[in-house]
Structure formats: C-alpha cells, structure tokens
Enzyme design. Structure first.
Site, short mmCIF file in Angstrom:
data_model
loop_
_atom_site.label_atom_id
_atom_site.label_comp_id
_atom_site.label_asym_id
_atom_site.label_seq_id
_atom_site.Cartn_x
_atom_site.Cartn_y
_atom_site.Cartn_z
CB SER A 1 -0.90 0.02 1.23
OG SER A 1 -0.11 0.62 2.37
CG ASP A 2 1.55 5.96 -1.24
OD1 ASP A 2 2.46 5.95 -0.37
OD2 ASP A 2 1.43 6.58 -2.26
CD1 TRP A 3 1.80 7.87 5.47
CD2 TRP A 3 3.80 6.98 5.55
NE1 TRP A 3 2.21 7.91 6.62
CE2 TRP A 3 3.54 7.47 6.90
CE3 TRP A 3 5.11 6.54 5.41
CZ2 TRP A 3 4.30 7.76 7.87
CZ3 TRP A 3 6.02 6.34 6.38
CH2 TRP A 3 5.59 6.94 7.68
CG ASP A 4 -2.52 6.45 7.10
OD1 ASP A 4 -2.73 5.39 7.68
OD2 ASP A 4 -3.10 7.17 7.38
#
Length: 506
Positions: A271-274
């Site tokens: 995933s991308d950050w958060d």
C-alpha cells in the site's frame, strides 16, 4: 529431492523457490503470517533501537522497515530478525530512492527528456549501488504514473505524458535497480507506483479524485505498469487516490483482475503510506477493521506505516471474513521476493563492498544525464550568429543573475532525501571555471528565494546587466514548490521572477 536411484535431483529454479516458500509458510503461526504483511517506520536516527521495536522484530511482527539509512542500525535490526526470531526471515528495507542517492541525477521528468533508456538505466544502477551500501534493499521507484497536468506537483517525479516513452523508461529503470538478477551484488527491489491513475488527479491537485474511462485507463495509464511487470519488477505500490469512486487500494479490479489474472504478476503489492486506513476517510469503509478486510480481498499484500493488518487481520481470519488461503497467498508473494532478492543468504550490507558514493564515475554519469536532459527552447541570432554557445572571444564581462544561480541544494530537485549538495556544481561555479579569467563575472542574486516578491535588489541586477556584454539569468522554482502535496495553481515563474526578467531585459 531424490530420484528412483536415490541420487539427489535438482528442482527447477521456480519449483525450488515455491517449495521454499511453502516450507516456510507451513511453519508459520497466523500471527507470524500477519507480521509478514506489516511495514513499519525505522527508529529515528540517533535513538538506537528501542526495546519494544526490537521485540516486535524478534516476534516476527515486522516484515519490512522504512527509511532506515544508518547501515549499522539496519544491520543490527536485520540481525535480530535473522538470528533471534523463530523463523529467521530477513527484512526488506525500503526507501524513496527516486533519482539518485548521494549522487543525484535529474528529476525523472528531466531524465525522460533525454529520451535515453541507457542514461535512465545507468542512473538507476548507480542509485542502487549507493543505496545498497546503506542497507537499503528496496526502492519505491520508478513512479510510472502518466502526468499531463503540469500543475500537479508530482509531475516532476513521473516519466512524462507519453505512455510509450514512459513504458520504455520504466523498463530501463527497473533493469537499473534490479540488475540482471535480484540477488546480484548491488541490486535492490524496484517498485512501480502508483497503481493506478494517480497522475490524472483532477485539476492537478494532489490526492484528488480521478475519473478515467476504462479504454483510456488501458491505453494511457496502465501500459507503463504492464511494461514494468513484464520486465520483472518485484513490487507494485497501490495509489492512495481513488479511481472512478473507488480508492485504488480497495480495487479488486486493479490488484487482482488486471495485475494477477491478466498480467500474471507474481511479486507483491504494498500500500502507499497509510492508504489502507485512509479508505475510511474516502468513505468506502467503516473503520480500520473493515479497511483491512477490503484491502486484503482487493489484493494488497503489505501495509505501509498504518496498523490495520497487524491489529485486525488475525480476528478477520478467525471470524471468517478473510480466508486463511488469502493470507497465505499474500505472505507467499512477499516471501517469494525476499528469496529472489537473496536476503536469506545475504541479509547484511558492508559499505566497504561498494564503490564510494559520489565517486568520479558516478558524477560523470550524473553530468551526462544533466546535459542530455537540457531542452533549448530558443536560440536567437545575434550579430549574424546564434547567441549560444557564448563566444568568449567577444565577451569581456558577464552578469550572472537570479536566485538559482548559486543554489547547490535547490538544484538537486524535489524528493531527494539522501543527496549530497556538496557534490552539486552550480551555474555560477561552472561559469567561473569555464571562463578561467578570460572575462569578468558579476553576480547578483536579486531575489532571496524563487518565490520572493521583493524588488529591493532589482536596481543592482539591472546595473550589473547594463555593465555586461551578456546577462545570464537563472530562474525557476525552489525544490519545495513541486513534489508530493506541492501543486501549483499555475505554472508561471513564482514570486517576482518574471518582473526581474522584464527589468533586466529593458
């Protein structure tokens, strides 16, 4: 494996790899499996390794660390994972190595302007070597989003607006980072991002919605990702933007139907950050528990930074909302890349085994990339010959003007965390070296920053220009004015730079 004669038989490489994955998987508890799906931020520089962090690694609750660049600390964290955890599974160490490490190359958009896969490949290879010496074995590059709105801050990080060129350069960058074999010395795992459609953010506003018909998605935005997959890229990163109303991180269409079923991708998706947690912010999910289920079902294997998987995936499996078979697939995808990267055999990094960062060969390659990335828009005739290149036999005095004439740090560009400004040669330095006393040089900064609106030093700039045979202005934008979350409402020169240009030109 033994044949009928009892003699050892070698398994085909792919079969041996899968056998190794399955053997590891068969020994893992559910908690250890969920741990393999978790990436956490590395300890802050200077604080050592906190006891609770070390214990999480020891228990197998961490699969990857992010932003660790102190090789001694990284090696110690790897040692805990390999020698003190029950299964000894090494860690992936991720970092944004976008256009160089210590030696900085032009921003990716500038590299695209070279139209040279060879230059792009060499830049990625040098970046991989320098990053690997610091313990990094995974980069979040190339960014292969197609960018067609120059107001979007991350257009600087993409490979341009054309899917054919972006595809060719995506392949070159993957080859540069990963080498001929992921386990080779100096190779690091590449990550094609942001899957998919992020570059079409509405109105050029970062994180904004994207609305892309499937035909356009497949013709324009997906080809560079497919090219990267066909080149063997180890990982992809999901976008945190939405695509046609669905956050990409929760899109089974993208992560499973296209990526796995159509393209046969066998690496893993991070995933991308958060971005898993943020699906609730988008309104798709009801909270972290629901977000973890949706992301896992969509096809996101590893969670970056947030804790939806580590906090909720075990209970989701126990309650039957996520199947253990799905978790096993996710873990297998990650283990497969760790095996291919040779981390089980070589988890540690010794800087002495690598070239010195910023060495002459690396700087020469960076210089060549910068030269080839330059675009000459206009070259008027002056005294019956083109103005450029300047003829020093006809020039006695040069005025060098502008906020970017002598800014080593700013000219590194955006999204550079590890670049060394001391290796950066500014225009003023280069001009002085080239002139070698054959002409007088007068330098006036005129504006403190590119976005400065003060005209207090315009008179000094104009006077310097009036005394000179030629005035050279170095204008543009500070690095902070582009990149993630730094978009522009228009692409005019910021601050009073246009007014400075007009004043000096009178």
């Amino acid at each position: 494996m033994q044949g009928r004669t009892g003699r050892e038989m070698e398994l085909p490489e792919a079969t041996a790899e899968e056998a190794r994955v399955q053997e590891l998987l068969s020994r893992m508890t559910l908690g250890e499996k969920v741990g393999q799906l978790s990436q956490v931020n590395a300890p802050h520089e200077g604080e050592g390794i906190p006891p609770d962090f070390a214990e999480a690694v020891r228990r197998g609750w961490v699969s990857s660390i992010l932003n660790g660049v102190d090789v001694e600390i990284v090696n110690e964290i790897q040692r805990i994972a390999v020698e003190e955890s029950r299964l000894g599974i090494p860690l992936l160490v991720g970092r944004d190595v976008i256009h160089g490490f210590r030696t900085v190359f032009p921003i990716p958009l500038g590299q695209a302007a070279t139209w040279s896969p060879e230059i792009v490949r060499e830049g990625a290879r040098i970046a991989a070597l320098e990053a690997s010496a610091h313990g990094i074995n995974w980069t979040f590059a190339p960014m292969v989003d197609i960018g067609r709105d120059p107001r979007w801050g991350r257009v600087a990080e993409c490979l341009g607006e054309d899917p054919v060129l972006a595809s060719r350069l995506a392949v070159a960058m993957v080859e540069g980072f990963q080498g001929e074999n992921l386990s080779d010395h100096g190779s690091i795992v590449a990550c094609a991002k942001h899957f998919a459609g992020y570059g079409a953010s509405e109105a050029g506003r970062d994180y904004n919605s994207t609305f892309i018909p499937e035909g356009e998605l497949r013709d324009v935005h997906l080809p560079p990702f497919r090219a990267a997959v066909e080149a063997g890229v180890g990982t992809l990163m999901s976008s945190f933007s939405d695509l046609n109303g669905i956050p990409a991180t929760g899109s089974r269409f993208l992560m499973t139907e296209v990526l796995r079923e159509e393209w046969d991708f066998d690496g893993f998706v991070v995933s991308d950050w958060d971005s898993i947690r943020q699906m609730a912010v988008h309104g798709l999910t009801e909270g972290d528990h629901h977000s973890a289920a949706v992301a896992a079902d969509a096809g996101v294997d590893m969670e970056m930074a947030s804790r939806c998987y580590i906090d909720h995936l075990e209970s989701l499996v126990e309650d039957g909302h996520v199947s253990i078979e799905r978790v096993d697939e996710m873990v297998s995808n990650i283990l497969r890349i760790k095996i291919r990267a040779g981390l089980f055999e070589n988890p540690y990094r010794d800087p002495a085994d690598y070239p010195e960062p910023g060495n002459d060969d690396h700087l020469k390659a960076s210089y060549e990339a910068a030269v080839q990335s330059g675009v000459l828009l206009k070259n008027d005739t002056h005294a019956k010959s083109p103005l450029l290149p300047l003829d020093l036999d006809r020039i006695d005095r040069i005025a060098v003007i502008g906020p970017l004439a002598d800014e080593a740090g700013e000219q590194l560009g955006t999204w550079v965390f590890d670049g060394d400004p001391s290796l950066s040669v500014t225009p003023l330095q280069s001009i002085r070296e080239a002139v070698e006393g054959r002409a007088q040089i007068e330098y006036v900064r005129a504006l403190e920053k590119t976005y400065d609106r003060s005209r207090d030093h315009f008179d000094a700039a104009c006077e310097a220009a009036s005394r000179a045979d030629v005035a050279l202005l170095f204008l543009g934008e500070d690095a902070i004015l582009s990149g993630e979350a730094h978009c522009r409402s228009n692409i005019a020169l910021p601050g009073a730079q246009e007014a400075l240009l007009a004043a000096v030109s009178e």
